[in-house]
Design an enzyme around this catalytic site. Structure first.
Site, PDB file in Angstrom:
ATOM      1  N   PRO A   1     -14.878  33.976   4.923  1.00  0.00           N
ATOM      2  CA  PRO A   1     -15.180  34.779   6.126  1.00  0.00           C
ATOM      3  C   PRO A   1     -15.381  36.250   5.773  1.00  0.00           C
ATOM      4  O   PRO A   1     -14.679  36.814   4.933  1.00  0.00           O
ATOM      5  CB  PRO A   1     -13.926  34.582   7.002  1.00  0.00           C
TER       6      PRO A   1
ATOM      7  N   THR B   1     -18.069  37.669   4.423  1.00  0.00           N
ATOM      8  CA  THR B   1     -18.916  37.985   3.272  1.00  0.00           C
ATOM      9  C   THR B   1     -20.358  38.299   3.661  1.00  0.00           C
ATOM     10  O   THR B   1     -21.148  38.666   2.786  1.00  0.00           O
ATOM     11  CB  THR B   1     -18.899  36.818   2.267  1.00  0.00           C
TER      12      THR B   1
ATOM     13  N   LYS C   1     -22.583  36.258   5.944  1.00  0.00           N
ATOM     14  CA  LYS C   1     -23.521  35.149   6.175  1.00  0.00           C
ATOM     15  C   LYS C   1     -24.328  35.368   7.452  1.00  0.00           C
ATOM     16  O   LYS C   1     -25.559  35.237   7.454  1.00  0.00           O
ATOM     17  CB  LYS C   1     -22.739  33.834   6.256  1.00  0.00           C
ATOM     18  N   THR C   2     -23.657  35.701   8.548  1.00  0.00           N
ATOM     19  CA  THR C   2     -24.378  35.943   9.802  1.00  0.00           C
ATOM     20  C   THR C   2     -25.233  37.194   9.708  1.00  0.00           C
ATOM     21  O   THR C   2     -26.338  37.259  10.270  1.00  0.00           O
ATOM     22  CB  THR C   2     -23.379  36.064  10.961  1.00  0.00           C
TER      23      THR C   2
ATOM     24  N   HIS D   1      14.318  47.991  -4.409  1.00  0.00           N
ATOM     25  CA  HIS D   1      13.504  46.777  -4.476  1.00  0.00           C
ATOM     26  C   HIS D   1      12.078  47.109  -4.917  1.00  0.00           C
ATOM     27  O   HIS D   1      11.542  46.494  -5.848  1.00  0.00           O
ATOM     28  CB  HIS D   1      13.503  46.096  -3.110  1.00  0.00           C
ATOM     29  N   GLU D   2      11.464  48.089  -4.259  1.00  0.00           N
ATOM     30  CA  GLU D   2      10.085  48.442  -4.607  1.00  0.00           C
ATOM     31  C   GLU D   2      10.008  49.118  -5.965  1.00  0.00           C
ATOM     32  O   GLU D   2       9.031  48.937  -6.704  1.00  0.00           O
ATOM     33  CB  GLU D   2       9.489  49.356  -3.531  1.00  0.00           C
TER      34      GLU D   2
ATOM     35  N   HIS E   1       9.804  46.370  -8.580  1.00  0.00           N
ATOM     36  CA  HIS E   1       8.440  45.836  -8.731  1.00  0.00           C
ATOM     37  C   HIS E   1       7.586  46.761  -9.590  1.00  0.00           C
ATOM     38  O   HIS E   1       6.915  46.324 -10.536  1.00  0.00           O
ATOM     39  CB  HIS E   1       7.787  45.694  -7.354  1.00  0.00           C
TER      40      HIS E   1
ATOM     41  N   ASP F   1       8.482  37.229  -2.069  1.00  0.00           N
ATOM     42  CA  ASP F   1       8.223  37.231  -3.510  1.00  0.00           C
ATOM     43  C   ASP F   1       8.548  35.872  -4.118  1.00  0.00           C
ATOM     44  O   ASP F   1       7.786  35.352  -4.948  1.00  0.00           O
ATOM     45  CB  ASP F   1       9.062  38.318  -4.188  1.00  0.00           C
TER      46      ASP F   1
END
Length: 666
Positions: free
Chosen positions: A217, A219, A221-222, A437-438, A441, A514
């Site tokens: 969806p 991308t 096409k229409t 926590h972040e 990561h 996660d």
């Protein structure tokens, strides 16, 4: 005169005609039928004491065989002014001297006499019989026009609802479509087929009958179909797949026939069916019985595309997001000869798409669309259009004269993670847990050897469903990934939970997302990608579900219980290995973890360059960015003070690692 006023006048005329006709019919019904002898007797008797001529019959009209008139009610009081007249009818045989006798009788008794002419008699007959018929015909025609004037066309269920697009109606061309040059070339060739068929048929080639556009969806096409309508100089019929199927049996097949009949009359032409999966799904599996109206519509569509009767000069275009659910008979050559996949744009394509969508937006000097394109992998054309529009709205909200780079960055974060939720009250403990926590990561991602992903931004500002997020983007577009790359992804997915254990020696629910993603990735590595040394290069399980239940509902278990246990062991070992390695990385680098966490608590957001400075142990420059333009952002304690803690609020995951979806090798 406008249409509404004309309809109003017509309804008023019909209403007046009804009133007039009802009055006439009512008067006719009140007439009393009398014999001719009784009428003459009333004419001779007269009315005693009356000032008027001595008669009871007030007037009489001879219609050639029928008398109509009025007489005074015998018991009425003419002196009091309350004289009541009643109409009467009488018939006689109009032969010989009978009319002269009636005339003499009327003259003798002073009764006003009128002989009706043949023309008046004819008009009376016309009014009595033809006028009601004419009125009924007018009303019927008017009602039929009203029924068919609306878009539903209640009286023409089987007619196609396709819209005919003529040259010049659509302002979009191929210049407004960027990032998918190969698809444009294929569709441009279809247009050339229609404009100059001799160029391709001179060597014996035939014009393709159908083109199917499929892809994710958003991308384009229409948009491609609209561009084809703008470029083509032939009639272009546009219809949605859902417009064929109705609750009435046979309507869908009738509309398909009508659509192709219109196309054959206007050939050469193009017919575009949007979301063809609404009508072209795989036919019924035969379980449970019953008959589907959609099957009749699909069968008729198959016949029209390539049936017994030739269908030359009509090319069908269709688009769908789910080519896997379409019926195989619809996809075979001869119906849809070309199946064109519309993929997500690469970095160069994203830059071109941004250039298209920013043509009408005033951009400030120094804005780098290439940098935005590099930082938006897995973005579709619709996402990029939304990004450009969000940036323009953000700049207008801040009363700027042009869109700046920070507006585009903020718009990118809004599209990726959702709008900021600064009104969400968080306790100091929650803020601190989210920061570590972040930071876990980001630090694991930065310190992972051979990591090809780059930490774009780390924030503890709640966005969307997350209380914090780490955006990790690849340096370049990737279409396949190695086992090492996937294991690195497991490492930084485990980084948030490992940081919580290192600092607080406990866990929270913030790592739920996660863990879910890491488990899915590890299972795919073992069962789909053949990346387990113990199980070898093979796949386990294949999708199996009847079409009417959906293709993605279950998987066949084509392996033994022993193998299933071994799969669980391999998945668990992958996850445990990644978690313990991430834990070891953080324990060996507690000082950078503390510095990143404290900087997040103070600044709320860090970019990749600022993370590098903190990992090296250097000081960050003075903070000059704030929520409302102040020179320093409030600390975590200041942000949490004065706010009511929502302890009972259902909170989303505390952190989420954002990265483009993994491309699975075919």
């Amino acid at each position: 005169m406008s249409g509404n006023l004309r309809n109003l006048v017509l309804w008023i005329a019909i209403f007046v005609a009804f009133i007039f006709m009802a009055k006439k019919l009512t008067e006719k019904d009140r007439s009393i039928k009398l014999d001719l002898s009784a009428v003459m007797e009333m004419g001779r008797e007269g009315l005693a004491g009356a000032n008027e001529p001595n008669r009871i019959v007030a007037k009489i009209e001879d219609r050639g065989g029928a008398l109509r008139g009025a007489f005074v009610e015998p018991y009425g009081d003419p002196q009091g002014g309350d004289v009541k007249y009643k109409t009467f009818q009488s018939e006689y045989i109009a032969v010989g001297s009978m009319p002269e006798y009636v005339v003499n009788w009327a003259l003798k008794n002073n009764i006003p006499y009128k002989a009706n002419q043949s023309s008046q008699l004819l008009s009376s007959i016309l009014f009595s019989f033809l006028f009601p018929i004419l009125l009924i015909v007018v009303i019927w025609v008017f009602l039929m026009r009203q029924f068919q004037a609306g878009s539903n066309k209640a009286m023409s269920f089987g007619k196609s609802r396709a819209k005919l697009v003529t040259e010049g109606q659509v302002k979009i061309s191929f210049e407004d479509v960027a990032g998918i040059d190969e698809v444009k070339e294929e569709l441009n060739e279809i247009i050339q087929f229609l404009k100059d068929p001799q160029k391709f048929s001179r060597l014996g080639g035939k014009i393709p009958k159908g083109v199917l556009l499929h892809g994710l969806p958003g991308t384009g096409k229409t948009l491609l179909a609209r561009a084809v309508a703008g470029e083509a100089s032939v009639p272009f019929f546009s219809i949605s797949g859902s417009d064929f199927v109705e609750m009435f049996v046979g309507v869908g097949a009738s509309r398909v026939r009508d659509l192709f009949e219109q196309g054959k009359k206007a050939k050469p032409c193009l017919i575009y069916i949007d979301e063809i999966d609404a009508v072209g799904r795989h036919r019924f599996a035969g379980i449970g019985g019953g008959h589907d109206e959609r099957e009749q519509t699909l069968n008729q569509l198959l016949v029209e595309l390539d049936g017994f009767a030739p269908n030359e000069g009509v090319i069908v275009m269709a688009s769908t997001n789910r080519p896997d659910v379409l019926d195989p008979a619809l996809l075979r050559p001869g119906r849809f000869d070309r199946q064109i996949r519309v993929d997500l744009p690469d970095m160069v394509g994203r830059e071109k798409i941004l250039q298209v969508h920013t043509r009408e937006i005033k951009m400030a000097d120094g804005v780098s669309l290439q940098q935005i394109a590099r930082g938006t992998p897995s973005f579709s054309g619709a996402d990029l259009a939304n990004l450009a529009n969000e940036a323009a709205l953000l700049a207008a909200r801040k009363d700027k004269n042009a869109v700046e780079m920070e507006d585009l960055e903020e718009a990118k974060d809004r599209v990726l993670m959702g709008p900021e939720r600064r009104s969400l009250a968080m306790s100091e403990k929650e803020l601190k847990n989210t920061a570590y926590h972040e930071a876990g990561h980001a630090l694991v991602s930065k310190l992972t050897p051979d990591a090809e992903e780059k930490v774009h931004k780390v924030t503890i500002i709640p966005r969307g469903r997350t209380l914090g997020s780490t955006a990790i983007l690849p340096e370049e577009d990737r279409h396949s990934q190695s086992r090492r790359q996937l294991f690195n992804a497991l490492l930084y997915l485990m980084g948030g939970r490992a940081a919580e254990e290192c600092k607080f020696n406990t866990f929270t629910t913030g790592a739920a997302n996660d863990l879910h993603r890491a488990t899915d990735l590890a299972h795919s590595m073992v069962c789909e990608f053949g990346m387990s040394e113990r199980l070898g290069p093979r796949t386990f399980g294949s999708p199996s579900a009847q079409v009417f239940l959906g293709r993605d509902i279950s998987r066949d278990r084509d392996y033994s219980e022993e193998t299933a246990s071994l799969i669980d062991t391999e998945v668990r070992e992958l996850l445990s290995s990644a978690y313990h390695k991430a834990l070891q990385v953080l324990r060996d680098n507690m000082d950078p973890l503390e510095r990143i966490s404290q900087a997040l608590l103070e600044r709320e957001t860090l970019n990749g360059d600022e993370l590098d400075v903190l990992i090296r142990g250097e000081e960050l420059p003075p903070f000059r960015r704030g929520r409302n333009g102040e020179t320093r952002a409030p600390s975590a304690t200041e942000a949490a003070s004065g706010k009511e803690e929502r302890g009972k609020q259902d909170r989303p995951a505390a952190g989420a690692v954002l990265q483009p979806p993994t491309t699975q090798p075919s």
